[in-house]
Design a protein around this motif. Structure first.
Motif, mmCIF file in Angstrom:
data_model
loop_
_atom_site.group_PDB
_atom_site.id
_atom_site.type_symbol
_atom_site.label_atom_id
_atom_site.label_comp_id
_atom_site.label_asym_id
_atom_site.label_seq_id
_atom_site.Cartn_x
_atom_site.Cartn_y
_atom_site.Cartn_z
ATOM 1 N N UNK A 80 40.131 30.631 40.124
ATOM 2 C CA UNK A 80 39.244 31.729 40.362
ATOM 3 C C UNK A 80 39.878 32.987 41.237
ATOM 4 N N UNK A 81 40.835 32.635 42.031
ATOM 5 C CA UNK A 81 41.484 33.741 42.895
ATOM 6 C C UNK A 81 42.675 34.434 41.983
ATOM 7 N N UNK A 82 43.122 33.808 40.919
ATOM 8 C CA UNK A 82 44.356 34.190 40.435
ATOM 9 C C UNK A 82 43.786 35.075 38.965
ATOM 10 N N UNK A 83 42.718 34.518 38.306
ATOM 11 C CA UNK A 83 42.392 35.009 37.063
ATOM 12 C C UNK A 83 40.900 35.846 36.969
ATOM 13 N N UNK A 84 39.975 34.735 37.356
ATOM 14 C CA UNK A 84 38.372 35.172 37.316
ATOM 15 C C UNK A 84 38.073 36.475 38.182
ATOM 16 N N UNK A 85 38.659 36.585 39.256
ATOM 17 C CA UNK A 85 38.379 37.856 39.986
ATOM 18 C C UNK A 85 38.544 39.071 39.438
ATOM 19 N N UNK A 86 39.713 38.823 38.544
ATOM 20 C CA UNK A 86 40.332 40.054 38.087
ATOM 21 C C UNK A 86 39.316 40.718 36.877
ATOM 22 N N UNK A 99 28.559 36.358 33.323
ATOM 23 C CA UNK A 99 28.634 35.283 33.813
ATOM 24 C C UNK A 99 30.035 34.249 33.810
ATOM 25 N N UNK A 100 30.356 33.746 35.196
ATOM 26 C CA UNK A 100 31.645 33.053 35.265
ATOM 27 C C UNK A 100 31.183 31.596 35.216
ATOM 28 N N UNK A 101 31.696 30.746 34.298
ATOM 29 C CA UNK A 101 31.371 29.536 34.040
ATOM 30 C C UNK A 101 32.504 28.460 34.746
ATOM 31 N N UNK A 102 32.165 27.890 35.833
ATOM 32 C CA UNK A 102 33.113 26.855 36.428
ATOM 33 C C UNK A 102 32.497 25.587 36.853
ATOM 34 N N UNK A 103 33.318 24.577 37.309
ATOM 35 C CA UNK A 103 32.809 23.413 37.828
ATOM 36 C C UNK A 103 32.568 23.490 39.544
ATOM 37 N N UNK A 104 32.842 24.712 39.926
ATOM 38 C CA UNK A 104 32.942 24.653 41.407
ATOM 39 C C UNK A 104 32.047 25.808 41.904
ATOM 40 N N UNK A 105 31.355 26.063 42.978
ATOM 41 C CA UNK A 105 30.723 27.325 43.392
ATOM 42 C C UNK A 105 31.659 28.173 44.201
ATOM 43 N N UNK A 106 31.454 29.426 43.727
ATOM 44 C CA UNK A 106 32.220 30.398 44.503
ATOM 45 C C UNK A 106 31.342 31.603 44.620
ATOM 46 N N UNK A 107 30.919 31.777 45.875
ATOM 47 C CA UNK A 107 30.149 32.944 46.327
ATOM 48 C C UNK A 107 30.712 34.328 46.043
ATOM 49 N N UNK A 108 31.937 34.677 46.149
ATOM 50 C CA UNK A 108 32.621 35.637 45.951
ATOM 51 C C UNK A 108 32.539 36.275 44.405
ATOM 52 N N UNK A 109 32.582 35.158 43.297
ATOM 53 C CA UNK A 109 32.569 35.092 41.853
ATOM 54 C C UNK A 109 31.342 35.160 41.465
ATOM 55 N N UNK A 110 30.176 34.435 42.102
ATOM 56 C CA UNK A 110 28.921 34.063 41.716
ATOM 57 C C UNK A 110 28.891 33.193 40.563
#
Length: 430
Positions: A80-86, A99-110
């Motif tokens: 999340x913080x090393x790739x997706x945020x960029x 849309x950012x698809x993950x298995x965990x919630x991250x409010x910053x990424x949505x």
């Protein structure tokens, strides 16, 4: 000067001033009109993340509105913080919807939280569930649906320009095409370079393939290859996205590789024959309207952004080509076949001390070795061969040491089966 003459002179002077004021007003109005027209020309591409085109022969077209693209990016909590945020801070913001698809919630990424497990063996399931979510929530809002990894970099404007020719009602999708004719005769698209589905292709995938084992396996793990098999089973065409010079628009490796590699240095490199179409190297490697690159790490995305959108060489002006004509379905589905790959030897590792060679001698009708295709068919989100060959040694692969990589190989049942078959064949020959 008499009083009468002085009065006449003053009247003439007064008239001249009125005329001068009138002429000045006309001049200012004309200048304002010219400046406004010039500004309007520039504002055809005004906002940083809206794309369009205008010239003297056709009206302005807002590609942002006429080619609506939903982009979904596959990531994991660890990235999340090393790739997706960029991705979100750079190219993802230019999609009509990200849309950012993950298995965990991250409010910053949505993030969109999927009920899936993480790991390489879950990539195919994660892809299926991501497309299911998109279908259920956004199908009719957008025209095209791009799947990308969290280390994929996309020039969204060039994607819109390319897709402008095609109707989203055509059952077609595009990407960087690989070959594996024993499994997918029309080829399949590298997951790492990203692939984009039309609305009709997404509908067919969900409605005709997703939950039907005869069309779409839920057992195997190779995301991109399985996607190719599913799409072929429901008559979705794997389109040709190359430009008029045969250069690729979707690139499965990092820019440095495509631009600086010399095929003479490693003629046995897997990409030379896994590629459905002939790969080019050097400055002619890629279309000047390229769409995507793989293995672009987070901070490097900002470098790419600056070089593409921020840096301008003084005195040079890029002239956009005209919008391409619309294609009929017959034109869209007319796809060139693969280029003939020669016999060669594939090195499955680049380590000089532990390199294993697979001899490629038997070619099928499409010019691909049966042994090479099977022995090297394992994937991360593109192919595992990409992962191996991109590193100079096992220990240099994203911090992975030899033991970790060996464990990964041992845990891959398909690959281990092929290795055991090869060893058994060698023992019998001896």
């Amino acid at each position: 000067m008499s009083a009468a003459q002085l009065s006449l002179f003053q009247r003439k002077t007064s008239i001249s001033r009125r005329q001068l004021t009138f002429l000045t007003g006309i001049t200012v109005a004309c200048l304002f009109t010219v400046v406004s027209l010039l500004q309007q020309k520039r504002n055809d591409l005004p906002e940083p993340y809206r794309s369009g085109f205008a010239d003297d022969h056709q009206p302005t077209v807002s590609l942002t509105d006429s080619v609506r693209i939903l982009c979904w990016v596959m990531t994991s909590p660890a990235n999340h913080d090393t790739r997706a945020i960029h991705v979100k801070q750079t190219w993802g913001s230019r999609c009509n919807k990200l849309l950012i698809m993950s298995s965990a919630e991250d409010e910053k990424l949505g993030t969109v939280v999927l009920k899936v497990t993480e790991g390489r063996r879950s990539l195919w399931n994660k892809t299926r569930e991501s497309f299911r979510y998109v279908y259920e929530n956004h199908l009719n809002e957008y025209d095209w649906f791009l799947k990308a990894d969290d280390d994929t970099y996309v020039i969204v404007e060039n994607l819109r320009y390319f897709l402008y020719s095609y109707s989203s009602e055509y059952p077609i999708y595009f990407g960087s095409k690989f070959r594996f004719p024993q499994y997918v005769s029309q080829g399949y698209f590298s997951g790492g370079a990203g692939y984009v589905l039309s609305r009709e292709a997404l509908k067919r995938f969900i409605e005709q393939a997703l939950d039907k084992a005869e069309n779409c396996s839920v057992v195997l793990e190779t995301e991109d290859l399985e996607m190719g098999k599913c799409m072929e089973s429901i008559n979705v065409t794997a389109g040709d996205s190359r430009d008029h010079l045969g250069r690729k628009r979707f690139l499965p490796l990092e820019p440095k590789f495509h631009l600086t590699s010399n095929p003479v240095d490693d003629p046995d490199f897997w990409y030379n024959y896994y590629s459905f179409y002939e790969p080019f190297y050097g400055l002619k490697c890629c279309s000047d309207l390229a769409i995507s690159f793989h293995y672009v790490q987070g901070p490097q995305m900002h470098v790419m952004d600056f070089l593409i959108y921020g840096l301008h060489p003084y005195g040079l002006v890029y002239k956009n080509p005209p919008l391409p004509p619309k294609k009929s379905w017959d034109e869209a589905k007319a796809v060139a076949g693969p280029y003939p790959a020669r016999s060669t030897t594939v090195r499955t590792t680049s380590s000089s001390e532990s390199s294993t060679a697979v001899d490629v001698t038997e070619k099928n009708e499409n010019g691909v070795s049966e042994n090479a295709s099977e022995a090297l068919n394992f994937s991360e989100s593109a192919t595992e061969a990409e992962f191996v060959s991109k590193s100079s040694s096992f220990a240099d692969t994203d911090g992975m040491n030899l033991d970790d990589f060996a464990n990964r190989i041992v845990n891959d049942k398909i690959l281990m089966q092929k290795i055991m078959e090869k060893l058994q064949s060698q023992q019998n020959a001896a």
